[in-house]
Design an enzyme around this catalytic site. Structure first.
Site, PDB file in Angstrom:
ATOM      1  N   SER A 107       0.669  -1.229   0.103  1.00 42.48           N
ATOM      2  CA  SER A 107      -0.008   0.093   0.087  1.00 42.48           C
ATOM      3  C   SER A 107       0.833   1.148   0.150  1.00 42.48           C
ATOM      4  O   SER A 107       1.914   1.202   0.630  1.00 42.48           O
ATOM      5  CB  SER A 107      -0.931  -0.056   1.156  1.00 42.48           C
ATOM      6  OG  SER A 107      -1.719   1.427   1.431  1.00 42.48           O
ATOM      7  N   TYR A 131      -2.047   5.751  -4.465  1.00 48.84           N
ATOM      8  CA  TYR A 131      -2.761   6.651  -4.284  1.00 48.84           C
ATOM      9  C   TYR A 131      -2.454   7.996  -4.818  1.00 48.84           C
ATOM     10  O   TYR A 131      -1.475   8.427  -4.495  1.00 48.84           O
ATOM     11  CB  TYR A 131      -3.370   6.908  -2.866  1.00 48.84           C
ATOM     12  CG  TYR A 131      -4.391   5.550  -2.174  1.00 48.84           C
ATOM     13  CD1 TYR A 131      -5.513   5.368  -2.749  1.00 48.84           C
ATOM     14  CD2 TYR A 131      -4.101   5.161  -0.994  1.00 48.84           C
ATOM     15  CE1 TYR A 131      -6.202   4.378  -2.214  1.00 48.84           C
ATOM     16  CE2 TYR A 131      -4.878   3.963  -0.476  1.00 48.84           C
ATOM     17  CZ  TYR A 131      -5.786   3.757  -1.294  1.00 48.84           C
ATOM     18  OH  TYR A 131      -6.888   2.714  -0.906  1.00 48.84           O
ATOM     19  N   THR A 157      -5.553   2.310  -7.557  1.00 50.47           N
ATOM     20  CA  THR A 157      -6.740   2.155  -6.883  1.00 50.47           C
ATOM     21  C   THR A 157      -7.638   3.500  -7.415  1.00 50.47           C
ATOM     22  O   THR A 157      -7.572   4.335  -7.298  1.00 50.47           O
ATOM     23  CB  THR A 157      -6.639   2.263  -5.342  1.00 50.47           C
ATOM     24  OG1 THR A 157      -5.614   1.082  -5.103  1.00 50.47           O
ATOM     25  CG2 THR A 157      -7.937   2.062  -4.862  1.00 50.47           C
ATOM     26  N   LYS A 236      -6.972  -1.219 -10.374  1.00 49.77           N
ATOM     27  CA  LYS A 236      -7.565  -1.959  -9.140  1.00 49.77           C
ATOM     28  C   LYS A 236      -8.789  -1.281  -8.682  1.00 49.77           C
ATOM     29  O   LYS A 236      -9.015   0.090  -8.472  1.00 49.77           O
ATOM     30  CB  LYS A 236      -6.759  -1.916  -7.817  1.00 49.77           C
ATOM     31  CG  LYS A 236      -7.424  -2.656  -6.669  1.00 49.77           C
ATOM     32  CD  LYS A 236      -6.276  -2.720  -5.486  1.00 49.77           C
ATOM     33  CE  LYS A 236      -6.951  -3.516  -4.216  1.00 49.77           C
ATOM     34  NZ  LYS A 236      -7.688  -2.469  -3.315  1.00 49.77           N
ATOM     35  N   HIS A 260     -13.229  -2.895  -2.979  1.00 47.42           N
ATOM     36  CA  HIS A 260     -12.338  -2.491  -1.904  1.00 47.42           C
ATOM     37  C   HIS A 260     -12.721  -3.441  -0.573  1.00 47.42           C
ATOM     38  O   HIS A 260     -12.923  -2.809   0.547  1.00 47.42           O
ATOM     39  CB  HIS A 260     -12.616  -1.123  -1.836  1.00 47.42           C
ATOM     40  CG  HIS A 260     -11.226  -0.319  -1.076  1.00 47.42           C
ATOM     41  ND1 HIS A 260     -10.596   0.473  -1.940  1.00 47.42           N
ATOM     42  CD2 HIS A 260     -10.857  -0.449   0.006  1.00 47.42           C
ATOM     43  CE1 HIS A 260      -9.338   0.772  -1.249  1.00 47.42           C
ATOM     44  NE2 HIS A 260      -9.721   0.600   0.136  1.00 47.42           N
TER      45      HIS A 260
HETATM   46  C1  LIG Z   1      -7.614  -2.674   6.729  1.00 53.33           C
HETATM   47  C2  LIG Z   1      -7.886  -2.406   5.226  1.00 53.33           C
HETATM   48  C3  LIG Z   1      -6.854  -1.793   4.683  1.00 53.33           C
HETATM   49  C4  LIG Z   1      -6.911  -1.665   3.140  1.00 53.33           C
HETATM   50  N1  LIG Z   1      -5.957  -0.586   2.568  1.00 53.33           N
HETATM   51  C5  LIG Z   1      -5.904  -0.560   1.453  1.00 53.33           C
HETATM   52  C6  LIG Z   1      -4.948   0.014   0.680  1.00 53.33           C
HETATM   53  O1  LIG Z   1      -4.275   0.944   0.922  1.00 53.33           O
HETATM   54  N2  LIG Z   1      -5.004   0.477  -0.882  1.00 53.33           N
HETATM   55  C7  LIG Z   1      -5.994  -0.313  -1.515  1.00 53.33           C
HETATM   56  O2  LIG Z   1      -5.980  -0.127  -2.805  1.00 53.33           O
HETATM   57  N3  LIG Z   1      -6.823  -1.015  -1.066  1.00 53.33           N
HETATM   58  C8  LIG Z   1      -6.848  -1.419   0.406  1.00 53.33           C
HETATM   59  N4  LIG Z   1      -7.796  -2.120   0.887  1.00 53.33           N
HETATM   60  C9  LIG Z   1      -8.751  -3.065   0.443  1.00 53.33           C
HETATM   61  C10 LIG Z   1      -7.806  -4.411  -0.187  1.00 53.33           C
HETATM   62  O3  LIG Z   1      -6.660  -4.045  -1.092  1.00 53.33           O
HETATM   63  C11 LIG Z   1      -8.905  -5.528  -0.889  1.00 53.33           C
HETATM   64  O4  LIG Z   1      -9.316  -4.866  -1.968  1.00 53.33           O
HETATM   65  C12 LIG Z   1      -9.752  -5.993  -0.048  1.00 53.33           C
HETATM   66  O5  LIG Z   1      -9.390  -6.274   1.598  1.00 53.33           O
HETATM   67  C13 LIG Z   1     -10.385  -7.137  -0.505  1.00 53.33           C
HETATM   68  O6  LIG Z   1     -11.292  -7.957   0.498  1.00 53.33           O
HETATM   69  P1  LIG Z   1     -10.828  -9.005   1.631  1.00 53.33           P
HETATM   70  O7  LIG Z   1     -10.571  -8.181   2.716  1.00 53.33           O
HETATM   71  O8  LIG Z   1     -12.445  -9.573   1.827  1.00 53.33           O
HETATM   72  O9  LIG Z   1      -9.978 -10.014   0.887  1.00 53.33           O
HETATM   73  C14 LIG Z   1      -7.813  -2.208   2.386  1.00 53.33           C
HETATM   74  C15 LIG Z   1      -8.607  -3.165   2.892  1.00 53.33           C
HETATM   75  C16 LIG Z   1      -8.840  -3.471   4.291  1.00 53.33           C
HETATM   76  C17 LIG Z   1      -9.503  -4.381   4.939  1.00 53.33           C
HETATM   77  C1  LIG Z   2      -7.985   7.312  -0.889  1.00 53.65           C
HETATM   78  C2  LIG Z   2      -8.432   6.271   0.177  1.00 53.65           C
HETATM   79  C3  LIG Z   2      -7.533   5.796   1.078  1.00 53.65           C
HETATM   80  C4  LIG Z   2      -8.101   4.592   1.848  1.00 53.65           C
HETATM   81  C5  LIG Z   2      -7.217   4.146   3.007  1.00 53.65           C
HETATM   82  C6  LIG Z   2      -6.765   2.760   3.107  1.00 53.65           C
HETATM   83  C7  LIG Z   2      -7.850   1.854   2.696  1.00 53.65           C
HETATM   84  O1  LIG Z   2      -7.599   1.559   1.395  1.00 53.65           O
HETATM   85  C8  LIG Z   2      -8.698   1.455   3.537  1.00 53.65           C
HETATM   86  O2  LIG Z   2      -8.761   1.602   4.653  1.00 53.65           O
HETATM   87  O3  LIG Z   2      -9.692   0.636   2.905  1.00 53.65           O
END
Ligand SMILES: Cc1cc2nc3c(=O)[nH]c(=O)nc-3n(C[C@H](O)[C@H](O)[C@H](O)COP(=O)(O)O)c2cc1C
Ligand SMILES: CCCCCCC(=O)C(=O)O
Length: 370
Positions: A107, A131, A157, A236, A260
């Site tokens: 990330s 981002y 993303t 993504k 997401h």
């Molecule tokens: C705690 C958390 C933080 C995340 N942070 C990011 C991130 O920084 N960037 C991003 O593109 N997606 C982020 N995501 C989304 C994940 O990349 C992913 O799309 C998602 O967790 C997939 O679903 P799952 O948790 O059911 O496997 C985050 C998801 C969670 C749960």
């Molecule tokens: C621009 C969106 C930031 C999201 C921060 C991290 C993430 O993806 C999440 O918490 O979900």
């Protein structure tokens, strides 16, 4: 950890260990959490129709993404702030993923600088998730650093112009507890390095996103990125076939079907529901899926419906919470073992076999007349 046999076991254990602030941040979806639940339910509605009398004494899960070979289609989605659940944070994650020989998307919002993760990558392949900041030079600097550190792809993303309303985070006035910070931001710019403190009812993450992240991002921005970056760009957060086609036309080299993890648009379909229409139009570029994968049967279902590979988000955080690098490795091993087991029971010898067998996966409505 020996008595933890499934990702659900790791989930329960992780929940019992995490402080409320981190637990709620990891577990939450947006608003009523419909998309979060739908991701799981949609997988449960799918059935696998096994073939029999196939020699499955050797099952082959090898695959290739962006010209590089992997032993497994199971890879790690970007998740922010790994030090919220383990003191070694992203370094423990990359160690576990390296032992598995896997692919990790880091990330933008890690709690460890991207260069440090890259130096410790071992046998892990690294892609960098981006981002886009309102301040373009900040974004450009991040891209150049990822290129110079040896990341092999950029993952843009596109589902976060604003942050989804995660109500638990608002109730907790979520912010990063010191000394945690946005480790990829330079120390001279305080408003980018630190998440603001907010009153109860507000989320510090939401405030950070609205002050820093570029809401005007559009298809021209993607074209700009493809031209600016020396790395292949993967998009993504695509949930529609027309958007997949636009991403292709802009020069994307891969697509991740993602909502997401149910944290953005709460009325979105499940990703496994959105996958088939997107896989149909993607042509030669790989289509990946994330969202709701919790066992090896889910992996099988996603591949059968057109995914080239899958990414797991929360499951890795559960492993990291419970056992650091060992926990991350174990979570990946469990999914891989379950996936191989499922392939054999389904009578499939390889990923191509899964993808080329008609109706190996069907909706349970296929049998609804009974
Ligand atoms: C705690 C958390 C933080 C995340 N942070 C990011 C991130 O920084 N960037 C991003 O593109 N997606 C982020 N995501 C989304 C994940 O990349 C992913 O799309 C998602 O967790 C997939 O679903 P799952 O948790 O059911 O496997 C985050 C998801 C969670 C749960
Ligand atoms: C621009 C969106 C930031 C999201 C921060 C991290 C993430 O993806 C999440 O918490 O979900």
């Amino acid at each position: 950890m020996q008595n933890l046999l499934t990702i659900d076991d790791f989930h329960q254990k992780a929940i019992s260990l995490l402080p409320k602030l981190s637990r709620d941040y990891y577990e939450s979806g947006s608003d009523e959490e419909k998309a979060l639940r739908r991701n799981r339910r949609a997988f449960s509605r799918l059935l696998i129709r096994p073939k029999c009398l196939v020699d499955v004494s050797k099952s082959d899960t090898n695959c290739e993404f962006l010209g590089k070979k992997f032993k497994s289609p199971i890879a790690v989605a970007p998740t922010a702030f790994h030090k919220l659940c383990h003191p070694r944070g992203e370094l423990a994650s990359v160690e576990g993923i390296s032992r598995f020989g896997g692919l990790m998307i880091c990330s933008s919002w890690g709690t460890t600088p991207l260069e440090e993760i890259a130096e410790n990558r071992g046998d892990a392949t690294l892609w960098f998730q981006l981002y886009v900041y309102k301040d373009r030079p900040t974004t450009e600097a991040l891209i150049r650093r990822a290129e110079n550190a040896g990341f092999e792809a950029l993952v843009l993303t596109v589902d976060t112009p604003v942050l989804g309303r995660r109500l638990a985070d608002k109730r907790n006035a979520f912010t990063l507890p010191p000394p945690l910070k946005f480790a990829n931001m330079v120390a001279t710019n305080d408003s980018k390095v630190h998440m603001p403190k907010v009153p109860i009812g507000d989320s510090g993450l939401m405030a950070y996103v609205s002050s820093q992240i570029d809401q005007s991002l559009n298809w021209d921005s993607l074209k700009w990125l493809v031209g600016f970056s020396r790395l292949p760009v993967i998009v993504k957060g695509i949930m529609r076939s027309d958007d997949a086609l636009k991403a292709l036309q802009c020069g994307a080299k891969g697509i991740i079907v993602s909502n997401h993890g149910g944290r953005q648009m709460d009325c979105a379909p499940a990703t496994i529901e959105a996958l088939p229409e997107i896989a149909k139009v993607a042509g030669q570029i790989p289509v990946f899926l994330d969202g709701g994968i919790r066992n090896g049967r889910d992996v099988f279902k996603a591949l059968a419906l057109g995914a080239s590979g899958i990414f797991i988000g929360r499951a890795i955080l559960y492993g990291l919470t419970v056992g650091g690098a060992d926990g991350v490795e174990r979570v990946l091993d469990i999914l891989q073992e379950e996936f191989e087991h499922c392939m054999k029971l389904a009578g499939c010898q390889s990923i191509a076999d899964i993808r080329n067998t008609p109706q190996i996966v069907v909706s349970s409505s296929h049998y609804s007349k009974l």
